[in-house]
Enzyme design. Structure first.
Site, PDB file in Angstrom:
ATOM      1  N   CYS A 114     -31.987  28.246 -20.521  1.00  0.00           N
ATOM      2  CA  CYS A 114     -33.431  28.126 -20.724  1.00  0.00           C
ATOM      3  C   CYS A 114     -34.258  28.681 -19.574  1.00  0.00           C
ATOM      4  O   CYS A 114     -35.372  29.165 -19.791  1.00  0.00           O
ATOM      5  CB  CYS A 114     -33.794  26.668 -20.997  1.00  0.00           C
ATOM      6  SG  CYS A 114     -33.477  25.541 -19.625  1.00  0.00           S
TER       7      CYS A 114
ATOM      8  N   CYS B 194     -27.053  19.838 -17.242  1.00  0.00           N
ATOM      9  CA  CYS B 194     -28.286  19.318 -17.811  1.00  0.00           C
ATOM     10  C   CYS B 194     -27.987  18.134 -18.732  1.00  0.00           C
ATOM     11  O   CYS B 194     -28.666  17.098 -18.665  1.00  0.00           O
ATOM     12  CB  CYS B 194     -29.026  20.415 -18.573  1.00  0.00           C
ATOM     13  SG  CYS B 194     -30.603  19.897 -19.277  1.00  0.00           S
TER      14      CYS B 194
END
Length: 388
Positions: free
Chosen positions: A222, A125
């Site tokens: 997440c 990410c």
């Protein structure tokens, strides 16, 4: 003899972000997740007079089953980031990066697990979304730099900027940022890296009157609710959890498992094959044969770690072999090793002391000995072991 007096040359004054101009003329894009760390960065820079622009990424559909309450960049976090911006008086934008995040991070995460690896999506990410796409957005906004709430230090070296571990070893995030390129590092700033503890960050949040001052830290990936990786993989790849055999290193069937994706290297509990003598651990995963291979604890010991997709920071790639410190899991401290670059993107790491549970798909990060400097790192591939 006549003495000629020279007017002393005054050094160029740099602001706290390293630019030779007033803070008001320095535009900073702050990547805001809605947590206390990035919120404090934005508030601190605004209080110092910088031209702050807050940006929050929407990384997935908040109504989908993958999302969870309180997760990074979920709906509540976007609202928290917006409230910080409103309180401090700087503009805030939400960018829809859902498709990019799914293609660049989530899909690879699923495929890596299916291949028997243990991926680290937070690194991907940072590498493929935050420090690539978002950083380009910051440039498009005519920013001088982009700041984040990561606990890591950027220091000016004799030639270019260097990446260093955070002052607080318990909060250090250098493991997750090893793939930062030199060009990105030149543009990035990490205003929290020098703090001695997280309590200092929360104290600053309270000082600025931020509602997130006591907000809990996010502990999970997440998009993975309650650390249930297998449930996410099954949703993304229906049929991925096909059962198979638990075998020893000779191939003898010892029991059945409920899907390779439910197991990780080094796992001992939950195998369902008790009563076979000495404790057994997962030593290898073979998704093609749907085998979970188990063995004694000593079978986990590894000294040779092949690494691919190496990112070099600073002087690399090096010639020959050099002594380094390496971290092969985010939760473990750096340990001494010998680094042997094989080419521009591959290397072999030899640990001076064997390590247990080295898993393909994890990162191996290189550090300068007796220093906090990050030299680079890469991804652990299938490995061979030396007997110990």
């Amino acid at each position: 003899m006549t003495l000629h007096h020279r007017t002393p040359v005054r050094p160029t004054l740099l602001n706290s972000l390293g630019f030779a101009k007033p803070p008001a003329q320095t535009r900073v894009v702050v990547a805001m997740s809605g947590g206390v760390d990035s919120s404090v960065v934005a508030a601190k820079l605004m209080a110092e007079g910088y031209d702050v622009v807050g940006v929050t990424l929407q990384l997935y559909d908040h109504g989908a089953a993958l999302a969870k309450k309180g997760a990074c960049c979920a709906g509540q976090d976007i609202q928290d980031a917006r409230r910080v911006a409103e309180r401090m008086g700087f503009p805030h934008y939400v960018l829809d990066y859902e498709n990019r995040f799914r293609e660049s991070v989530i899909e690879e995460f699923a495929d890596a697990y299916l291949a028997g690896a243990t991926p680290v999506p937070c690194i991907r990410c940072n590498e493929r979304v935050k420090f690539r796409d978002l950083l380009q957005t910051a440039r498009d906004l005519d920013a001088d730099c982009m700041a984040t709430g990561h606990y890591i230090q950027r220091k000016e070296g004799p030639h270019r900027a260097e990446l260093h571990m955070a002052a607080d070893p318990h909060r250090d995030q250098s493991y997750f940022l090893f793939s930062t390129t030199q060009e990105q590092l030149d543009f990035l700033r990490f205003p929290l890296g020098h703090l001695a503890s997280k309590s200092e960050t929360r104290a600053l949040a309270a000082e600025y009157g931020l509602a997130v001052a006591d907000k809990p830290d996010s502990q999970d990936i997440c998009f993975v609710p309650d650390s249930n990786y297998a449930a996410v993989i099954e949703k993304l790849r229906p049929g991925a959890a096909d059962p198979g055999d638990i075998v020893d290193r000779d191939g003898t069937v010892l029991g059945q498992h409920r899907g390779v994706i439910h197991y990780t290297i080094g796992q001992r509990r939950g195998l369902g094959i008790g009563g076979l003598g000495d404790p057994l651990y997962v030593v290898r995963l073979d998704p093609d044969l749907r085998h979970v291979v188990v063995g004694p604890k000593e079978a986990l010991a590894t000294t040779i770690v092949p690494v691919s997709e190496v990112n070099w920071l600073g002087d690399g790639p090096f010639a020959g072999e050099i002594p380094v410190m390496v971290r092969i899991r985010s939760t473990r401290p750096p340990r001494p090793a010998i680094l042997r670059p094989l080419d521009a993107t591959r290397a072999e790491v030899e640990l001076l002391d064997p390590e247990e549970g080295v898993s393909p798909g994890q990162a191996c990060v290189f550090y300068e000995p007796e220093s906090t400097r990050v030299l680079g790192g890469g991804w652990i591939t299938l490995r061979r072991r030396k007997s110990v």
